[in-house]
Design a protein around this motif. Structure first.
Motif, short mmCIF file in Angstrom:
data_model
loop_
_atom_site.label_atom_id
_atom_site.label_comp_id
_atom_site.label_asym_id
_atom_site.label_seq_id
_atom_site.Cartn_x
_atom_site.Cartn_y
_atom_site.Cartn_z
N SER A 72 38.91 35.80 46.92
CA SER A 72 38.63 35.34 45.55
C SER A 72 39.94 34.83 44.96
CB SER A 72 38.09 36.48 44.68
OG SER A 72 39.07 37.47 44.46
N ARG A 74 42.90 34.28 42.16
CA ARG A 74 43.51 35.20 41.20
C ARG A 74 43.56 34.56 39.83
NH1 ARG A 74 48.70 38.30 43.38
NH2 ARG A 74 48.10 39.50 41.54
N GLU A 98 42.48 50.04 38.93
CA GLU A 98 41.40 49.39 38.17
C GLU A 98 41.77 47.98 37.70
OE1 GLU A 98 40.37 51.97 35.00
OE2 GLU A 98 39.40 53.47 36.31
N ARG A 99 43.04 47.66 37.67
CA ARG A 99 43.46 46.32 37.25
C ARG A 99 43.22 45.27 38.32
NH1 ARG A 99 49.55 47.71 35.91
NH2 ARG A 99 49.18 48.87 37.86
N LEU A 100 42.95 45.74 39.54
CA LEU A 100 42.74 44.84 40.67
C LEU A 100 41.27 44.79 41.06
CD1 LEU A 100 45.77 45.88 42.91
CD2 LEU A 100 45.55 43.76 41.59
N GLU A 101 40.89 43.68 41.69
CA GLU A 101 39.55 43.54 42.24
C GLU A 101 39.62 43.61 43.76
OE1 GLU A 101 38.14 39.83 40.75
OE2 GLU A 101 37.83 40.57 38.70
N ASN A 102 38.45 43.60 44.38
CA ASN A 102 38.35 43.56 45.85
C ASN A 102 39.15 44.68 46.52
OD1 ASN A 102 36.78 41.12 45.81
ND2 ASN A 102 38.67 40.00 45.39
N HIS A 103 38.91 45.91 46.07
CA HIS A 103 39.61 47.06 46.64
C HIS A 103 39.33 47.20 48.14
CE1 HIS A 103 39.58 48.83 42.34
NE2 HIS A 103 40.72 48.22 42.58
#
Length: 348
Positions: A72, A74, A98-103
């Motif tokens: 994805s 940024r 939690e500030r990041l996506e796609n863990h």
């Protein structure tokens, strides 16, 4: 703390390459490689903001899979806001932050921690440099400062490359355009060519040209390119502060149309995708005869060489309009003279 190469050695290598490398990609590749090697990282990536969009796209990377890079884009807005306040962002646990996506993607990639710093071009944050580690890390001040310094070098590389390309393109464009508009005496053709070529060469979203109607002291739009018909109709009723100042011979820069109080129809500009603009006078023999507006889909401070180029183009357009007007006037006078001659002949 991981074993690291000496920062001084790294910058000596960078300095030498900057003096000899011919391409931007070579310099950016060296920057991400130096970040990983010197800071014992797993990977590094330098992202730059895509023009006209709110996303960062990877320009140079080492150690990341293609699958991860394309998971994805940024988003730039939120990251830039944090970087402007603090100067860096640390994600100590990238798989859960939690500030990041796609863990899941980060976990599969083997990314434990991330350090992100801004890449500034002409004092504007236009990208980020991120270092990725395979184990959980806390970054000390010297590490953060080092990565920031590398990012600054990336900004210099981008700025230098942009400047060289602009100077080369602007010189060729001005030569071609001067030849083009001087080969025609059709004012509408001249103005149409001017708006199209400016958009294409300078990467503008749209350009409009308005000429001063001295009888009504208002600007009449006579040429436009790149803008919707709906927005063009709105422009027909705009006669604001920026236009008034341009008619007095001043070039006005609006770096953020949404925030600038001088701008009318903010919602309409946002809908049109306009984020910044330049308003510059069109002169003919030191007399302002109109106004040229250039609209950009990007937030930009407009470098000084671009402003000089735009003002020169406006002057060139003014000269072409004057030449065409003189031709039409002479043509009309010639017709009138011929009529007078024939009327005199009728006397004999």
């Amino acid at each position: 703390m991981p074993k690291r190469k000496d920062y001084f050695d790294t910058f000596c290598k960078l300095s030498k390459t900057f003096g000899t490398a011919a391409t931007q990609s070579t310099l950016l590749n060296l920057i991400v490689e130096s970040a990983v090697e010197t800071m014992d990282g797993k990977a590094a990536c330098l992202f730059l903001r895509d023009v006209g969009n709110e996303y960062f796209i990877p320009k140079s990377q080492i150690g990341l899979s293609e699958t991860y890079l394309h998971a994805s884009p940024r988003e730039s807005a939120g990251i830039v806001n944090v970087l402007e306040k603090k100067g860096y962002i640390v994600f100590e646990n990238a798989a859960t932050d939690e500030r990041l996506e796609n863990h899941k993607a980060k976990k599969n990639e083997g990314i434990a921690s991330i350090l992100t710093v801004p890449v500034r071009v002409s004092n504007v944050t236009q990208g980020v440099l991120s270092l990725y580690t395979a184990t959980r890390r806390k970054f000390d001040k010297s590490e953060i400062d080092f990565l920031c310094a590398l990012a600054d070098q990336g900004g210099i590389a981008v700025h230098t490359n942009n400047l060289i390309n602009r100077l080369r393109n602007n010189a060729m464009f001005f030569l071609e355009l001067a030849s083009s508009i001087n080969s025609s005496l059709d004012i509408q053709e001249i103005l149409g060519s001017l708006t199209v070529n400016i958009c294409d060469t300078l990467g503008m979203k749209g350009v409009t040209i308005g000429l001063l109607d001295e009888d009504t002291n208002s600007i009449q739009l006579v040429a436009s390119h790149g803008l919707s018909d709906e927005f063009f109709e709105i422009l027909g009723v705009i006669n604001n502060e920026t236009a008034s100042r341009a008619l007095k011979g001043e070039t006005i820069i609006v770096s953020d149309t949404e925030a600038d109080k001088r701008i009318e129809f903010k919602k309409e500009m946002k809908k049109e995708g306009i984020k910044s603009m330049i308003v510059t006078p069109i002169l003919a023999r030191d007399k302002v005869i109109g106004v040229m507006r250039l609209y950009s889909a990007d937030y930009t401070g407009f470098p000084s060489d671009v402003l000089v180029m735009i003002e020169a183009l406006a002057h060139q357009g003014g000269l072409a309009i004057q030449n065409a007007s003189m031709y039409l006037k002479l043509k009309e006078e010639k017709i009138n003279l011929e009529k007078d001659i024939w009327s005199h002949r009728a006397w004999f």
